[in-house]
Write a protein that holds these residues in place. Sequence first.
Motif, PDB file in Angstrom:
ATOM      1  N   ASP A 160       0.863  -1.183   0.000  1.00  0.00           N
ATOM      2  CA  ASP A 160       0.000   0.000   0.000  1.00  0.00           C
ATOM      3  C   ASP A 160       0.899   1.233   0.000  1.00  0.00           C
ATOM      4  OD1 ASP A 160      -1.760   2.086   0.498  1.00  0.00           O
ATOM      5  OD2 ASP A 160      -2.981   0.941   1.917  1.00  0.00           O
ATOM      6  N   LEU A 161       1.116   1.809  -1.169  1.00  0.00           N
ATOM      7  CA  LEU A 161       2.011   2.954  -1.281  1.00  0.00           C
ATOM      8  C   LEU A 161       1.464   4.187  -0.582  1.00  0.00           C
ATOM      9  CD1 LEU A 161       3.226   2.659  -4.990  1.00  0.00           C
ATOM     10  CD2 LEU A 161       4.437   1.986  -2.905  1.00  0.00           C
ATOM     11  N   VAL A 162       0.160   4.315  -0.521  1.00  0.00           N
ATOM     12  CA  VAL A 162      -0.435   5.455   0.183  1.00  0.00           C
ATOM     13  C   VAL A 162      -0.130   5.362   1.675  1.00  0.00           C
ATOM     14  CG1 VAL A 162      -2.595   6.590   0.825  1.00  0.00           C
ATOM     15  CG2 VAL A 162      -2.251   5.821  -1.523  1.00  0.00           C
ATOM     16  N   ALA A 163      -0.359   4.182   2.251  1.00  0.00           N
ATOM     17  CA  ALA A 163      -0.087   4.002   3.681  1.00  0.00           C
ATOM     18  C   ALA A 163       1.393   4.187   3.974  1.00  0.00           C
ATOM     19  CB  ALA A 163      -0.544   2.611   4.119  1.00  0.00           C
ATOM     20  N   ARG A 164       2.253   3.700   3.065  1.00  0.00           N
ATOM     21  CA  ARG A 164       3.694   3.877   3.257  1.00  0.00           C
ATOM     22  C   ARG A 164       4.048   5.355   3.305  1.00  0.00           C
ATOM     23  NH1 ARG A 164       7.788   5.244  -0.139  1.00  0.00           N
ATOM     24  NH2 ARG A 164       9.888   4.526   0.435  1.00  0.00           N
ATOM     25  N   GLU A 165       3.527   6.122   2.350  1.00  0.00           N
ATOM     26  CA  GLU A 165       3.865   7.543   2.287  1.00  0.00           C
ATOM     27  C   GLU A 165       3.311   8.293   3.493  1.00  0.00           C
ATOM     28  OE1 GLU A 165       6.433   9.830   0.422  1.00  0.00           O
ATOM     29  OE2 GLU A 165       5.750   7.999  -0.575  1.00  0.00           O
ATOM     30  N   ARG A 166       2.135   7.922   3.953  1.00  0.00           N
ATOM     31  CA  ARG A 166       1.564   8.572   5.137  1.00  0.00           C
ATOM     32  C   ARG A 166       2.381   8.255   6.384  1.00  0.00           C
ATOM     33  NH1 ARG A 166      -4.771   7.423   3.490  1.00  0.00           N
ATOM     34  NH2 ARG A 166      -5.078   9.397   2.353  1.00  0.00           N
ATOM     35  N   VAL A 177       2.976  13.615  -2.922  1.00  0.00           N
ATOM     36  CA  VAL A 177       3.023  12.262  -3.476  1.00  0.00           C
ATOM     37  C   VAL A 177       1.704  11.545  -3.203  1.00  0.00           C
ATOM     38  CG1 VAL A 177       4.161  10.009  -3.339  1.00  0.00           C
ATOM     39  CG2 VAL A 177       5.535  12.092  -3.300  1.00  0.00           C
ATOM     40  N   VAL A 178       1.210  11.646  -1.977  1.00  0.00           N
ATOM     41  CA  VAL A 178      -0.064  11.004  -1.633  1.00  0.00           C
ATOM     42  C   VAL A 178      -1.201  11.569  -2.479  1.00  0.00           C
ATOM     43  CG1 VAL A 178      -1.781  10.660   0.196  1.00  0.00           C
ATOM     44  CG2 VAL A 178       0.652  10.435   0.714  1.00  0.00           C
ATOM     45  N   SER A 179      -1.198  12.876  -2.677  1.00  0.00           N
ATOM     46  CA  SER A 179      -2.241  13.500  -3.496  1.00  0.00           C
ATOM     47  C   SER A 179      -2.213  12.967  -4.924  1.00  0.00           C
ATOM     48  CB  SER A 179      -2.074  15.023  -3.492  1.00  0.00           C
ATOM     49  OG  SER A 179      -2.276  15.553  -2.199  1.00  0.00           O
ATOM     50  N   SER A 180      -1.001  12.724  -5.441  1.00  0.00           N
ATOM     51  CA  SER A 180      -0.876  12.169  -6.784  1.00  0.00           C
ATOM     52  C   SER A 180      -1.389  10.723  -6.833  1.00  0.00           C
ATOM     53  CB  SER A 180       0.588  12.209  -7.237  1.00  0.00           C
ATOM     54  OG  SER A 180       1.035  13.534  -7.361  1.00  0.00           O
ATOM     55  N   LEU A 181      -1.213   9.994  -5.745  1.00  0.00           N
ATOM     56  CA  LEU A 181      -1.676   8.617  -5.684  1.00  0.00           C
ATOM     57  C   LEU A 181      -3.195   8.513  -5.568  1.00  0.00           C
ATOM     58  CD1 LEU A 181       1.018   7.088  -3.318  1.00  0.00           C
ATOM     59  CD2 LEU A 181       0.465   6.206  -5.572  1.00  0.00           C
ATOM     60  N   VAL A 227      -6.581  16.084  -2.345  1.00  0.00           N
ATOM     61  CA  VAL A 227      -5.645  16.870  -1.545  1.00  0.00           C
ATOM     62  C   VAL A 227      -5.426  16.181  -0.209  1.00  0.00           C
ATOM     63  CG1 VAL A 227      -5.227  19.074  -0.403  1.00  0.00           C
ATOM     64  CG2 VAL A 227      -6.302  19.007  -2.676  1.00  0.00           C
ATOM     65  N   GLU A 228      -4.183  15.930   0.130  1.00  0.00           N
ATOM     66  CA  GLU A 228      -3.860  15.278   1.398  1.00  0.00           C
ATOM     67  C   GLU A 228      -3.823  16.329   2.506  1.00  0.00           C
ATOM     68  OE1 GLU A 228      -2.738  12.027   3.957  1.00  0.00           O
ATOM     69  OE2 GLU A 228      -3.793  12.251   2.043  1.00  0.00           O
TER      70      GLU A 228
END
Length: 294
Positions: free
Chosen positions: A255-261, A282-286, A290-291
Amino acid sequence: FRSSLSFSLQVSLLFVSSNVCLPACDSGCGCPGERDRPGQPMKRFLQPGPHRNFPTRQRSKIYLCPLGDCSGAPDPKIFAELLKRFFLLDAEVMKPPCGKALETLERDERGCGYGVQIEAPSAHQLLHSIRPRDAFLVLGYTMEDICNSAKGFGFLFGEADLDKGVGLFSFARYADGVDRRSPQFLRRCGMVLCHEATHCFGVKHCVYACCLMNGSNHLEEAESRPFAVCPVDVRKIELTLNQAKLQGRDQPPVDLVARERGLIDWFVKNGLPEDAAFSRQVVSSLTGQVEPLR
């Protein structure tokens, strides 16, 4: 979340500027590192061979090992938490080797402006000899300067040995011009830690964007990189973890979103708001959304 291809297209805009950082090497000596300049395309990375390194169920943990003089270095527990979030693997701090073991380290008495240096190959050998059975990687760190005289590197920020599953990095030069208790010093040290650990996955220097995996010849060049890997290199880490299937055949994809968070939280906690802001982009792009601030 969005596909890896969409991720690459979106996030590449964050990393690539009009002046792309090209890698040289992790030292102050130009010629030896030039072999990395052609880059490592994804097709080459995915080819079977000794350049790939996978964690397994039996060997899945990253260990941090104090080596030699570590006085003034940041708390290694902070780095263990960073490694967990960066690579999604368990990380633990080891006890330092005994005095007798440290006597086996080869040193260059001449130094390179920062005192006597540890020869990296001898440190790799020591770290390999004390590697725990469940270790995927053993990463040694020190406040002593390091070098690899046999390869012509007068000094090194860090060096990994993929075959042994070990890495060594020095914080000696990162204290220049900053307080050792400052977030900037922590950032410099954390970046070289993640850089060398990523090498241990088989990822070579990056030529595709301004990326944590760019090589560097001096502190200014090292510090100019983002505290993040570009889409090409994060894909290499993602595929390695997915292919390892540490949780069995039914393991869900990374989970790249969870990793980045998770990295955002680490950046915020340790006083690095600009890096947190970059990771939010990066999260916003995923996600396409808007994060919010965390």
